[in-house]
Motif scaffolding. Structure first.
Motif, mmCIF file in Angstrom:
data_model
loop_
_atom_site.group_PDB
_atom_site.id
_atom_site.type_symbol
_atom_site.label_atom_id
_atom_site.label_comp_id
_atom_site.label_asym_id
_atom_site.label_seq_id
_atom_site.Cartn_x
_atom_site.Cartn_y
_atom_site.Cartn_z
ATOM 1 N N VAL A 51 0.919 -1.147 -0.336
ATOM 2 C CA VAL A 51 0.493 -0.480 0.104
ATOM 3 C C VAL A 51 0.772 1.719 -0.371
ATOM 4 O O VAL A 51 0.204 2.133 -0.288
ATOM 5 N N LYS A 52 2.000 1.316 -0.262
ATOM 6 C CA LYS A 52 3.176 2.244 0.335
ATOM 7 C C LYS A 52 4.026 2.977 -1.017
ATOM 8 O O LYS A 52 4.863 3.814 -0.975
ATOM 9 N N LEU A 53 3.302 1.314 -2.017
ATOM 10 C CA LEU A 53 3.274 2.332 -3.735
ATOM 11 C C LEU A 53 3.019 3.185 -4.524
ATOM 12 O O LEU A 53 1.748 2.791 -4.030
ATOM 13 N N ALA A 54 3.460 3.420 -5.322
ATOM 14 C CA ALA A 54 2.667 4.490 -6.434
ATOM 15 C C ALA A 54 2.830 3.667 -6.897
ATOM 16 O O ALA A 54 3.891 3.584 -7.556
ATOM 17 N N ILE A 55 2.128 3.818 -8.084
ATOM 18 C CA ILE A 55 1.995 2.922 -9.423
ATOM 19 C C ILE A 55 1.632 3.871 -10.396
ATOM 20 O O ILE A 55 1.090 4.561 -10.579
ATOM 21 N N ASP A 56 2.865 3.883 -11.442
ATOM 22 C CA ASP A 56 2.694 5.061 -12.615
ATOM 23 C C ASP A 56 1.947 4.127 -13.415
ATOM 24 O O ASP A 56 2.500 2.895 -14.375
ATOM 25 N N ARG A 57 0.593 5.475 -14.010
ATOM 26 C CA ARG A 57 -0.287 4.683 -14.569
ATOM 27 C C ARG A 57 -0.240 2.857 -14.988
ATOM 28 O O ARG A 57 -0.110 2.650 -15.783
ATOM 29 N N PRO A 58 -1.209 2.329 -13.783
ATOM 30 C CA PRO A 58 -1.055 1.251 -13.851
ATOM 31 C C PRO A 58 -1.704 0.508 -15.338
ATOM 32 O O PRO A 58 -2.678 1.548 -15.187
ATOM 33 N N SER A 59 -2.184 0.056 -16.033
ATOM 34 C CA SER A 59 -2.906 -0.574 -16.509
ATOM 35 C C SER A 59 -4.062 -1.811 -16.187
ATOM 36 O O SER A 59 -4.007 -1.881 -14.967
ATOM 37 N N GLU A 60 -5.205 -1.983 -16.730
ATOM 38 C CA GLU A 60 -5.893 -2.694 -16.169
ATOM 39 C C GLU A 60 -5.572 -3.831 -15.809
ATOM 40 O O GLU A 60 -6.333 -4.157 -14.255
ATOM 41 N N LYS A 61 -4.481 -4.567 -16.277
ATOM 42 C CA LYS A 61 -4.294 -6.088 -15.941
ATOM 43 C C LYS A 61 -3.784 -5.890 -14.260
ATOM 44 O O LYS A 61 -3.911 -6.511 -13.452
ATOM 45 N N PRO B 113 -7.332 9.582 -5.874
ATOM 46 C CA PRO B 113 -7.786 10.339 -7.091
ATOM 47 C C PRO B 113 -6.107 11.199 -7.308
ATOM 48 O O PRO B 113 -6.339 12.191 -5.571
ATOM 49 N N GLN B 114 -5.601 11.069 -7.312
ATOM 50 C CA GLN B 114 -4.697 12.209 -7.711
ATOM 51 C C GLN B 114 -4.750 12.701 -9.225
ATOM 52 O O GLN B 114 -5.159 12.700 -10.520
ATOM 53 N N ASN B 115 -3.608 14.510 -9.227
ATOM 54 C CA ASN B 115 -3.295 14.821 -10.539
ATOM 55 C C ASN B 115 -2.814 14.791 -11.185
ATOM 56 O O ASN B 115 -2.052 15.279 -12.349
ATOM 57 N N ASN B 116 -1.885 13.197 -11.055
ATOM 58 C CA ASN B 116 -0.570 13.764 -11.863
ATOM 59 C C ASN B 116 -1.024 12.146 -12.416
ATOM 60 O O ASN B 116 -2.278 11.137 -12.014
ATOM 61 N N LYS B 117 -0.417 11.041 -13.254
ATOM 62 C CA LYS B 117 -0.688 10.014 -13.602
ATOM 63 C C LYS B 117 -0.499 8.985 -12.787
ATOM 64 O O LYS B 117 -0.435 7.803 -12.999
ATOM 65 N N PHE B 118 -0.035 9.192 -11.632
ATOM 66 C CA PHE B 118 0.420 7.658 -10.799
ATOM 67 C C PHE B 118 -0.932 7.140 -9.480
ATOM 68 O O PHE B 118 -1.911 8.391 -9.663
ATOM 69 N N VAL B 119 -1.037 6.183 -9.316
ATOM 70 C CA VAL B 119 -2.175 5.958 -8.532
ATOM 71 C C VAL B 119 -1.450 5.425 -6.871
ATOM 72 O O VAL B 119 -0.739 4.673 -7.270
ATOM 73 N N VAL B 120 -2.556 6.057 -6.487
ATOM 74 C CA VAL B 120 -2.163 5.113 -4.762
ATOM 75 C C VAL B 120 -3.843 4.856 -4.124
ATOM 76 O O VAL B 120 -5.200 5.116 -4.655
ATOM 77 N N PHE B 121 -3.521 4.265 -3.074
ATOM 78 C CA PHE B 121 -4.812 3.704 -3.130
ATOM 79 C C PHE B 121 -4.921 3.644 -1.419
ATOM 80 O O PHE B 121 -4.161 4.309 -1.298
#
Ligand code: ACO
Length: 242
Positions: free
Chosen positions: A197-207, A223-231
């Motif tokens: 949960v501490k990792l930010a994911i750069d533009r994850p695919s659906e898979k 939601p973020q203002n950049n292409k990174f996804v966090v949970f």
């Protein structure tokens, strides 16, 4: 992915860690050549090992980009230069008539990010990020991606070496090295030592999103203002400091 050279010799572990030095862990060739080049500032005359590793990174990086529908690879030798990025390469040692083949790639790195939590509060952080992730098409959905991911997350590894690989390990600063039957077991130093949960994911695919939900129960995106996804849970430690 198969190569003309002996992948097992270049990457003797099941999962091999590669950084900007382009010298794999447990490299069993002549290190003197590499040391000489470094001490003399020679960067444009790579050793054979570095050339081969370069080829692996570039070809796997391109395959990953194709799989994600990207125009440009996220992973290449050039992009690794002068970074703190770590590439983990998963090898099938039995494939290609015993020469081995590279079946997976996972790249992590730290990024300066401007981020928002669920309440809209903002933070300037430099989290560890997942930058690239790919398992060869012929091997997807067999659990290999998660083997690679688990290895990256972990603190200690237990690695089994066959007798013939042991020679190259003598100089390693091992935590522990012990015999288990005919094999050698090594407990090696930590990798990222981080909770998923501490990792930010750069533009994850659906898979990849499906993968994170299935293996780590991560589905609630902040939601973020950049292409990174966090949970949900990513900012929990940050808030304790406030
Ligand atoms: N469709 C939907 N979900 C999938 C698919 C797929 N085709 N493939 C894998 N998954 C997810 C599912 O949750 C699956 O579980 P299920 O089979 O029970 O539905 C789970 O991943 C399987 O886990 P593993 O077998 O451990 O993962 P795998 O070895 O397939 O590796 C990876 C996962 C790396 C995402 C792989 O599918 C892949 O290379 N995909 C193409 C490239 C890609 O999308 N990479 C991520 C880009 S984003 C980034 O790198 C930051």
């Amino acid at each position: 992915m198969e190569f003309k050279f002996n992948v097992n010799k270049l990457l003797p572990r099941k999962i091999n860690k590669v950084t900007h030095t382009l010298i794999p862990e447990d490299f069993r060739g002549d290190r003197r050549e590499l040391k000489f080049q470094r001490s003399h500032g020679i960067h444009n005359n790579p050793s054979e090992c570095q050339r081969q590793l370069s080829r692996v990174l570039d070809d796997m990086g391109e395959a990953s980009a194709r799989a994600q529908g990207l125009n440009k690879p996220i992973t290449s030798t050039l992009k690794l230069r002068d970074t703190d990025h770590v590439v983990y390469l998963l090898v099938d040692n039995e494939a290609n008539n015993g020469l081995g083949s590279v079946v997976g790639l996972l790249k992590t790195g730290s990024k300066n990010l401007f981020m928002f939590d669920e309440t809209g509060a903002h933070y300037q952080l430099k989290p560890r990020c997942i930058l690239d992730f790919y398992v060869h098409e012929s091997r997807q959905r067999m659990g290999l991606g998660n083997i690679l991911y688990q290895h990256m997350l972990s603190k200690w590894h237990r690695i089994l070496y066959s007798g013939k690989l042991v020679d190259g390990l003598k100089e390693e600063r091992d935590k522990r090295l012990l015999h288990v039957g005919f094999a050698i077991e090594k407990v090696t130093r930590k990798e990222e030592d981080i909770r998923p949960v501490k990792l930010a994911i750069d533009r994850p695919s659906e898979k990849f999103l499906a993968f994170l939900d299935k293996h780590y129960g991560l589905s609630k995106i902040i939601p973020q203002n950049n292409k990174f996804v966090v949970f949900q849970g990513f900012f929990d430690d940050e808030r304790q400091d406030v």
